[in-house]
Write a protein that holds these residues in place. Structure first.
Motif, PDB file in Angstrom:
ATOM      1  N   PHE A  93       2.890  -5.785  10.027  1.00 46.60           N
ATOM      2  CA  PHE A  93       2.652  -4.503   9.364  1.00 46.60           C
ATOM      3  C   PHE A  93       3.953  -3.726   9.375  1.00 46.60           C
ATOM      4  O   PHE A  93       4.514  -3.454  10.433  1.00 46.60           O
ATOM      5  N   GLU A  94       4.431  -3.370   8.170  1.00 44.02           N
ATOM      6  CA  GLU A  94       5.680  -2.628   8.041  1.00 44.02           C
ATOM      7  C   GLU A  94       5.396  -1.318   7.316  1.00 44.02           C
ATOM      8  O   GLU A  94       4.902  -1.322   6.192  1.00 44.02           O
ATOM      9  N   ASN A  95       5.699  -0.195   7.995  1.00 40.96           N
ATOM     10  CA  ASN A  95       5.486   1.130   7.418  1.00 40.96           C
ATOM     11  C   ASN A  95       6.833   1.798   7.165  1.00 40.96           C
ATOM     12  O   ASN A  95       7.703   1.785   8.025  1.00 40.96           O
ATOM     13  N   THR A  96       6.989   2.377   5.981  1.00 44.84           N
ATOM     14  CA  THR A  96       8.193   3.115   5.632  1.00 44.84           C
ATOM     15  C   THR A  96       7.807   4.551   5.334  1.00 44.84           C
ATOM     16  O   THR A  96       6.948   4.795   4.488  1.00 44.84           O
ATOM     17  N   GLY A  97       8.421   5.497   6.057  1.00 48.91           N
ATOM     18  CA  GLY A  97       8.146   6.908   5.817  1.00 48.91           C
ATOM     19  C   GLY A  97       8.381   7.736   7.053  1.00 48.91           C
ATOM     20  O   GLY A  97       8.126   7.300   8.177  1.00 48.91           O
ATOM     21  N   ALA A  98       8.883   8.946   6.864  1.00 53.55           N
ATOM     22  CA  ALA A  98       9.264   9.818   7.975  1.00 53.55           C
ATOM     23  C   ALA A  98       8.081  10.292   8.803  1.00 53.55           C
ATOM     24  O   ALA A  98       8.264  10.748   9.929  1.00 53.55           O
ATOM     25  N   GLY A  99       6.865  10.192   8.277  1.00 57.36           N
ATOM     26  CA  GLY A  99       5.689  10.660   9.005  1.00 57.36           C
ATOM     27  C   GLY A  99       5.275   9.776  10.161  1.00 57.36           C
ATOM     28  O   GLY A  99       4.483  10.172  11.008  1.00 57.36           O
ATOM     29  N   GLY A 100       5.790   8.546  10.215  1.00 55.39           N
ATOM     30  CA  GLY A 100       5.439   7.630  11.291  1.00 55.39           C
ATOM     31  C   GLY A 100       4.074   6.998  11.103  1.00 55.39           C
ATOM     32  O   GLY A 100       3.360   7.282  10.138  1.00 55.39           O
ATOM     33  N   VAL A 101       3.722   6.136  12.051  1.00 57.40           N
ATOM     34  CA  VAL A 101       2.462   5.399  11.971  1.00 57.40           C
ATOM     35  C   VAL A 101       1.847   5.283  13.357  1.00 57.40           C
ATOM     36  O   VAL A 101       2.551   5.064  14.349  1.00 57.40           O
ATOM     37  N   LEU A 148       4.744   5.503   2.663  1.00 54.68           N
ATOM     38  CA  LEU A 148       4.180   6.829   2.511  1.00 54.68           C
ATOM     39  C   LEU A 148       5.027   7.806   3.318  1.00 54.68           C
ATOM     40  O   LEU A 148       5.351   7.538   4.480  1.00 54.68           O
ATOM     41  N   ALA A 149       5.386   8.945   2.742  1.00 54.29           N
ATOM     42  CA  ALA A 149       6.238   9.929   3.424  1.00 54.29           C
ATOM     43  C   ALA A 149       5.512  10.600   4.584  1.00 54.29           C
ATOM     44  O   ALA A 149       6.132  10.965   5.574  1.00 54.29           O
ATOM     45  N   GLY A 150       4.204  10.764   4.482  1.00 57.19           N
ATOM     46  CA  GLY A 150       3.433  11.455   5.511  1.00 57.19           C
ATOM     47  C   GLY A 150       2.962  10.533   6.617  1.00 57.19           C
ATOM     48  O   GLY A 150       3.247   9.331   6.634  1.00 57.19           O
ATOM     49  N   ALA A 151       2.233  11.108   7.557  1.00 55.27           N
ATOM     50  CA  ALA A 151       1.708  10.353   8.699  1.00 55.27           C
ATOM     51  C   ALA A 151       0.684   9.312   8.243  1.00 55.27           C
ATOM     52  O   ALA A 151      -0.092   9.552   7.314  1.00 55.27           O
ATOM     53  N   VAL A 152       0.688   8.166   8.921  1.00 55.65           N
ATOM     54  CA  VAL A 152      -0.201   7.050   8.604  1.00 55.65           C
ATOM     55  C   VAL A 152      -0.992   6.673   9.855  1.00 55.65           C
ATOM     56  O   VAL A 152      -0.427   6.594  10.955  1.00 55.65           O
ATOM     57  N   THR A 153      -2.294   6.436   9.675  1.00 50.79           N
ATOM     58  CA  THR A 153      -3.150   5.970  10.760  1.00 50.79           C
ATOM     59  C   THR A 153      -3.744   4.628  10.372  1.00 50.79           C
ATOM     60  O   THR A 153      -4.373   4.501   9.315  1.00 50.79           O
ATOM     61  N   VAL A 154      -3.532   3.627  11.223  1.00 55.63           N
ATOM     62  CA  VAL A 154      -4.135   2.308  11.036  1.00 55.63           C
ATOM     63  C   VAL A 154      -5.199   2.179  12.128  1.00 55.63           C
ATOM     64  O   VAL A 154      -4.870   1.989  13.295  1.00 55.63           O
ATOM     65  N   SER A 155      -6.459   2.296  11.745  1.00 51.70           N
ATOM     66  CA  SER A 155      -7.514   2.328  12.747  1.00 51.70           C
ATOM     67  C   SER A 155      -7.863   0.941  13.272  1.00 51.70           C
ATOM     68  O   SER A 155      -8.182   0.780  14.444  1.00 51.70           O
ATOM     69  N   SER A 156      -7.814  -0.078  12.403  1.00 52.07           N
ATOM     70  CA  SER A 156      -8.134  -1.438  12.813  1.00 52.07           C
ATOM     71  C   SER A 156      -7.279  -2.414  12.011  1.00 52.07           C
ATOM     72  O   SER A 156      -7.179  -2.297  10.786  1.00 52.07           O
ATOM     73  N   LEU A 157      -6.678  -3.370  12.720  1.00 58.67           N
ATOM     74  CA  LEU A 157      -5.830  -4.385  12.100  1.00 58.67           C
ATOM     75  C   LEU A 157      -6.063  -5.671  12.887  1.00 58.67           C
ATOM     76  O   LEU A 157      -5.588  -5.813  14.006  1.00 58.67           O
ATOM     77  N   LEU A 170       0.801  -1.209   0.000  1.00 53.54           N
ATOM     78  CA  LEU A 170       0.000   0.000   0.000  1.00 53.54           C
ATOM     79  C   LEU A 170       0.842   1.270   0.000  1.00 53.54           C
ATOM     80  O   LEU A 170       1.996   1.256   0.420  1.00 53.54           O
ATOM     81  N   ALA A 171       0.215   2.356  -0.426  1.00 48.69           N
ATOM     82  CA  ALA A 171       0.693   3.722  -0.230  1.00 48.69           C
ATOM     83  C   ALA A 171      -0.545   4.501   0.194  1.00 48.69           C
ATOM     84  O   ALA A 171      -1.291   5.025  -0.640  1.00 48.69           O
ATOM     85  N   ALA A 172      -0.822   4.496   1.505  1.00 50.51           N
ATOM     86  CA  ALA A 172      -2.069   5.063   2.014  1.00 50.51           C
ATOM     87  C   ALA A 172      -1.838   5.736   3.362  1.00 50.51           C
ATOM     88  O   ALA A 172      -0.979   5.317   4.138  1.00 50.51           O
ATOM     89  N   SER A 173      -2.655   6.749   3.651  1.00 49.07           N
ATOM     90  CA  SER A 173      -2.521   7.451   4.928  1.00 49.07           C
ATOM     91  C   SER A 173      -3.499   6.955   5.993  1.00 49.07           C
ATOM     92  O   SER A 173      -3.246   7.116   7.179  1.00 49.07           O
ATOM     93  N   THR A 174      -4.600   6.338   5.586  1.00 47.20           N
ATOM     94  CA  THR A 174      -5.561   5.761   6.536  1.00 47.20           C
ATOM     95  C   THR A 174      -5.859   4.339   6.088  1.00 47.20           C
ATOM     96  O   THR A 174      -6.249   4.114   4.937  1.00 47.20           O
ATOM     97  N   ILE A 175      -5.675   3.394   7.015  1.00 43.85           N
ATOM     98  CA  ILE A 175      -5.777   1.974   6.659  1.00 43.85           C
ATOM     99  C   ILE A 175      -6.619   1.220   7.687  1.00 43.85           C
ATOM    100  O   ILE A 175      -6.465   1.422   8.889  1.00 43.85           O
ATOM    101  N   THR A 176      -7.475   0.341   7.175  1.00 46.68           N
ATOM    102  CA  THR A 176      -8.204  -0.636   7.978  1.00 46.68           C
ATOM    103  C   THR A 176      -8.034  -1.982   7.283  1.00 46.68           C
ATOM    104  O   THR A 176      -8.231  -2.078   6.074  1.00 46.68           O
TER     105      THR A 176
END
Length: 181
Positions: free
Chosen positions: A120-128, A101-110, A80-86
Motif C-alpha cells: 500500500f503506497e499513499n501519496t499526500g501531505a495528510g498522511g495515512v 490524496l492531499a488530505g488525511a487517509v484512513t485504511v480501516s482494513s487491509l 485510488l484517490a480516497a480518504s477512507t479505504i477498506t
C-alpha cells in the motif's frame, strides 16, 4: 443517483468513465464467476465506491470517492484517490494499492489470504493511518509470501490497531520526503 453494475458469470470491465452524480454511490459486482477490471475512471465524489468481485479487482483506472470498499477473492490491484479505504482479499493473491490524496487517509482494513502480499503506497501531505492489516498464509510458508509493505510519501504513517504478517512474512513501514512512523 446511485449506479450499480453487475456481471453474473463473466468479467465486468469498465473502459470509460462511470460518474455518480450528486449524492450517488457506485457499486460494482461480479457473481458466480468473473473479475472486475477498472480501466476507465470511477467517480463518486464525496460518496462511496464499493467493488465486490468473486475473482480479482485489477486495472489502471482511477477510483475517486470519499470511501472505497474493495472485496475480492483472488487479488486486488487498484489506483485510488480516497480518504477512507477498506480492501479485503479472501482466498489468494496479492493486494497492491496506490492512493493519492492531499488530505488525511484512513485504511480501516487491509487483508489478504493464501500466501498473498500487501503493498500500500499513499501519496499526500495528510498522511495515512492503518487499522487492521494482515496476511494469512497458505500452510506452507515461503520467503516472499505474506509480506506487508506500507508507505507514506509526504505525511505520517500511523498504525492504530495491528499489522500482522503470517508465516515467513516481513513487515516494512516507510515514510519518504516527510512524515514519521
Amino acid at each position: 443517483d446511485d449506479i450499480t453494475l453487475s456481471s453474473d458469470g463473466g468479467d465486468l470491465t469498465l473502459t470509460t468513465s462511470v460518474p455518480a452524480d450528486g449524492d450517488g454511490d457506485v457499486i460494482l459486482n461480479t457473481t458466480n464467476a468473473g473479475n472486475v477490471i477498472l480501466t476507465g475512471t470511477t467517480t463518486a465524489a464525496g460518496h462511496e465506491v464499493t467493488v465486490n468481485s468473486v475473482g480479482s479487482i485489477s486495472g489502471a483506472g482511477l477510483v475517486t470517492a470519499a470511501t472505497v470498499d474493495l472485496n475480492a477473492a483472488t487479488g486486488i490491484m487498484a489506483n485510488l484517490a480516497a480518504s477512507t479505504i477498506t480492501a479485503d482479499n479472501s482466498t489468494s493473491g496479492d493486494v497492491d494499492i496506490d492512493n493519492a490524496l492531499a488530505g488525511a487517509v484512513t485504511v480501516s482494513s487491509l487483508t489478504t489470504a493464501g500466501g498473498g502480499t500487501i503493498l500500500f503506497e499513499n501519496t499526500g501531505a495528510g498522511g495515512v493511518s492503518f487499522g487492521t492489516v494482515s496476511t494469512t498464509g497458505d500452510g506452507s510458508p515461503l520467503n516472499g509470501e505474506d509480506d506487508i509493505t506500507l508507505s507514506s510519501d509526504g505525511g505520517d504513517l500511523t498504525i492504530t490497531t495491528s499489522v500482522t504478517a503470517d508465516g515467513d512474512g516481513d513487515v516494512i513501514l516507510n515514510t519518504t520526503n516527510a512524515g514519521n512512523v
